[in-house]
Design an enzyme around this catalytic site. Structure first.
Site, PDB file in Angstrom:
ATOM      1  NE  ARG A 103     -18.035  19.071  63.690  1.00  0.00           N
ATOM      2  CZ  ARG A 103     -17.084  19.709  63.038  1.00  0.00           C
ATOM      3  NH1 ARG A 103     -16.698  19.271  61.853  1.00  0.00           N
ATOM      4  NH2 ARG A 103     -16.530  20.782  63.529  1.00  0.00           N
TER       5      ARG A 103
ATOM      6  CG  ASN B 238     -33.234   8.647  57.431  1.00  0.00           C
ATOM      7  OD1 ASN B 238     -34.202   7.957  57.739  1.00  0.00           O
ATOM      8  ND2 ASN B 238     -33.193   9.943  57.676  1.00  0.00           N
TER       9      ASN B 238
ATOM     10  CB  ALA C  55     -31.667  -0.012  61.193  1.00  0.00           C
TER      11      ALA C  55
ATOM     12  CB  VAL D 225     -21.852   3.912  53.804  1.00  0.00           C
ATOM     13  CG1 VAL D 225     -22.636   5.130  53.351  1.00  0.00           C
ATOM     14  CG2 VAL D 225     -21.970   2.803  52.753  1.00  0.00           C
TER      15      VAL D 225
ATOM     16  CG  ASN E  94     -19.338  10.628  56.080  1.00  0.00           C
ATOM     17  OD1 ASN E  94     -18.496  10.375  55.225  1.00  0.00           O
ATOM     18  ND2 ASN E  94     -20.559  11.034  55.782  1.00  0.00           N
TER      19      ASN E  94
ATOM     20  CG  HIS F 187     -17.290  11.524  50.831  1.00  0.00           C
ATOM     21  ND1 HIS F 187     -17.966  11.913  49.711  1.00  0.00           N
ATOM     22  CD2 HIS F 187     -18.222  11.434  51.810  1.00  0.00           C
ATOM     23  CE1 HIS F 187     -19.248  12.064  49.992  1.00  0.00           C
ATOM     24  NE2 HIS F 187     -19.429  11.774  51.262  1.00  0.00           N
TER      25      HIS F 187
END
Length: 309
Positions: A82, A12, A10, A118, A120, A175
């Site tokens: 990170r 951004n 939850a 989504v 990373n 990506h």
């Protein structure tokens, strides 16, 4: 009966994806997070906007995976960014543990869902989710190319002072720094952009696309992009829920397509009610194929570290 979409995370990206999905009246939304109060507060706030927007969507925030039961789609945005002093491998290992835990709980409650990843590093996390879920490849898809292509389209439209609606663009590969924007397959009202933009300037736009996320991080300093990434995930959700058969660049598990096997790499995908319904193979030049292979190799490197190849 309305469709049900769960968003895990939850922050951004997750909360804004919930906003887009509800604003488009695509589904009821469950916003889940480990932080107590955060998904509940954001979920209630969004629910209270529905009378104003005239949208009949139910939105709940929760810390309990039981509330996600029987979701049609689960969008996973969970993970940590990170931090200073943290190596890429540290980030990778931490987010791999989070992804494994999330997917175990999600699949236990929604065994027939389609997962959109989504988090990373995107391609490796999609591979981790696929490895953990043991779903067919049609039901685990990574969101990357839709975002990267949107960035490329934005820069092309600005450069030529044309409507973004006239611009189509394709970005393949992983990506990150090794993504492969394809100017040859990018058009303005059907006209290849190679006919409209000088090669040197086009090379600059391609590089700006590759650096798109970093450019926003540089401005924000303490955060990263969330409007465009969440809109990109929402476009994928809409294509699936409405069975649009829409061709979008997504991270998919390749089984020999483009000469690559056993890895999630960004390619043109047809999305419909079954999830990934077809991988479109386009002809690449030797240079483009080599760039795509380099991208796949860098994805493989990350996947090897977490043991999901």
């Amino acid at each position: 009966m309305r469709k049900k979409v769960t968003i895990v995370g939850a922050g951004n990206v997750g909360a804004t994806a919930a906003h887009w999905i509800a604003a488009k009246e695509l589904a009821d939304v469950v916003l889940l997070d480990v932080a107590e109060g955060t998904p509940q507060g954001k979920g209630l706030d969004l629910l209270e906007a529905m009378p104003i927007e005239k949208r009949d969507c139910n939105i709940i925030g929760t810390n309990d995976y039981a509330d996600t039961a029987n979701s049609d789609i689960v969008v996973i945005t969970a993970g940590i960014p990170r931090k200073p002093g943290m190596s890429r491998d540290d980030l990778l290992n931490t987010n791999y543990k989070i992804m494994s835990d999330v997917v175990t709980k999600v699949t236990a409650n929604s065994p027939n869902c389609i997962i959109i990843v989504v988090s990373n590093p995107l391609d490796a996390m999609a591979q981790a989710a696929f490895h953990q879920a043991k779903f067919p490849r049609e039901r685990v898809i990574g969101m990357a190319g839709v975002l990267d292509s949107a960035r490329f389209r934005t820069f092309i439209a600005q450069e030529l002072n044309v409507s973004v609606e006239n611009v189509t663009a394709f970005v393949l590969g992983g990506h990150g720094d090794t993504m492969v924007p394809l100017p040859r397959y990018s058009t303005v009202a059907g006209i290849p952009i190679t006919e409209l933009i000088a090669p040197e300037r086009l090379a600059e736009l391609v590089q700006r696309t590759r650096d798109g996320g970093a450019e926003i991080v540089k401005y924000l300093k303490t955060g990263s992009a969330f409007y465009a990434p969440s809109a990109a995930a929402t476009e994928m959700v809409e294509a699936i829920l409405k069975d649009k058969k829409k061709i979008l660049p997504c991270a998919a598990y390749l089984q020999g397509e483009y000469g690559i096997s056993g890895l999630f790499v960004g390619v043109p995908c047809k999305l419909g009610a079954k999830g990934l319904e077809q991988i479109i193979e386009i002809k690449l030049s030797a240079e483009e194929q080599a760039a795509l292979q380099r991208s796949a190799d860098s994805v493989k490197e990350l996947c090897t570290v977490i043991g999901v190849v």
